[in-house]
Enzyme design. Structure first.
Site, PDB file in Angstrom:
ATOM      1  N   ASP A 129       0.797  -1.223   0.000  1.00  0.00           N
ATOM      2  CA  ASP A 129       0.000   0.000   0.000  1.00  0.00           C
ATOM      3  C   ASP A 129       0.832   1.277   0.000  1.00  0.00           C
ATOM      4  OD1 ASP A 129      -2.620  -1.017  -0.234  1.00  0.00           O
ATOM      5  OD2 ASP A 129      -2.530  -1.692   1.836  1.00  0.00           O
ATOM      6  N   ASP A 163      -6.496  -5.004  -5.523  1.00  0.00           N
ATOM      7  CA  ASP A 163      -6.179  -3.621  -5.102  1.00  0.00           C
ATOM      8  C   ASP A 163      -4.757  -3.206  -5.481  1.00  0.00           C
ATOM      9  OD1 ASP A 163      -7.643  -5.359  -3.295  1.00  0.00           O
ATOM     10  OD2 ASP A 163      -8.030  -3.613  -2.032  1.00  0.00           O
TER      11      ASP A 163
END
Ligand SMILES: *[C@@H]1O[C@H](CO)[C@@H](O)[C@H](O)[C@H]1NC(C)=O
Ligand SMILES: *[C@@H]1O[C@H](CO)[C@@H](O)[C@H](O)[C@H]1NC(C)=O
Ligand SMILES: *[C@@H]1O[C@H](CO)[C@@H](O)[C@H](O)[C@H]1NC(C)=O
Ligand SMILES: *[C@@H]1O[C@H](CO)[C@@H](O)[C@H](O)[C@H]1NC(C)=O
Length: 265
Positions: A130, A189
């Site tokens: 992330d 993602d």
């Protein structure tokens, strides 16, 4: 505000702000009036003026009073709020229709102030893949001021961390760390995090970073997408052999359903 509305606003603002400049085809799209609601800058400004000490970042609200829940800077969603402020800066320059808070606010100053607390995460972060999301406001900054050295450092450091998660055997960057290191988990993602690799490749001239991003995207096309265009949330690769051994969901309804947030990414 209901949970996830920040992400929705973020996307709406980004699409509208980027729309006319980068995607001429969008000029013919009729946008709903809500996309230009004066409530958007008003609400975002109200949150931007609540800068906590020590710094923390809004992610979602509780379900009753609509009160923001705040998280430490080293959280996967931290970049979204500062990046939303940069998006409003762009919008205030492009959008002729809106008045009030949109035009009278220095969104750039707010975006800069809100991203500063992310800087320690450049070299010490627990968010894994992330880092791409964390890098959003710094990539935004470079669109405004390409010479901002702290933003350049941030983009390069975050890209390096993502690149370090790449496996040439699998052809992807690892998303989630599993207890068994041969279980190499990649979530849909992770596609959203590739942009930082392209940005850093451009800044440094290091083409390896670009190749890593392309490899990851190609593998995702093959193993995350179903023939009908829907997607799996998680693909488990074996890091020793590079072979897929599971395609499944984590937060969705079923292994064979489409997790809507992942599909939206
Ligand atoms: C450079 O960018 C950082 C992070 O995006 C920001 O906090 C800082 O204020 C910017 N510096 C200047 C001089 O604009
Ligand atoms: C390019 O990036 C990769 C991945 O971070 C790194 O291993 C390599 O050393 C870099 N190359 C140069 C010339 O810096
Ligand atoms: C990956 O493959 C290796 C070698 O065949 C095997 O030892 C290991 O258990 C496998 N890992 C998983 C998570 O299936
Ligand atoms: C999806 O999986 C469930 C079992 O988990 C099965 O009952 C259902 O028929 C499957 N649906 C499709 C469209 O394959």
């Amino acid at each position: 505000m209901p949970a996830l509305s920040l992400a929705a606003i973020y996307l709406a603002v980004t699409v509208v702000a980027a729309g006319s400049a980068n995607h001429p085809s969008l000029q013919s799209v009729t946008l709903p009036p809500e996309a230009f609601s004066a409530l958007i800058p008003q609400k975002i400004l109200a949150t931007a003026n609540t800068f906590n000490s020590p710094p923390s970042y809004p992610q979602y609200t509780d379900r009753v009073a609509g009160t923001w829940q705040w998280f430490t800077p080293d959280t996967w969603t931290t970049g979204f709020f500062p990046s939303t402020l940069y998006a409003l800066h762009t919008r205030s320059q492009l959008c002729q229709r809106d008045a009030g808070k949109l035009k009278e606010t220095d969104w750039l100053a707010l975006g800069r102030m809100w991203s500063a607390a992310e800087v320690p995460s450049e070299t010490h972060t627990g968010v894994g893949h992330d880092v791409g999301f964390l890098s959003f406001p710094f990539m935004d900054e470079l669109n405004v001021e390409p010479k901002n050295s702290s933003a350049i450092t941030a983009v390069n450091d975050f890209a390096k961390e993502l690149a370090a998660r790449f496996s040439p055997i699998v052809g992807c960057t690892r998303s989630w760390d599993a207890p068994d290191p041969t279980d190499f988990q990649v979530i849909i993602d992770n596609m959203m995090n590739l942009q930082v690799l392209f940005a850093s490749a451009e800044l440094t001239g290091n083409d390896t970073l670009r190749q890593i991003a392309i490899s990851h995207a190609r593998k995702t096309t093959i193993n995350h997408l179903r023939p009908d265009g829907s997607s799996f949330h998680v693909v488990d690769y074996n890091s020793t052999t590079g072979k897929v051994f599971d395609q499944r969901t984590s937060q969705g309804y079923a292994d064979n359903s489409t997790w809507s947030r992942g599909q939206a990414w």
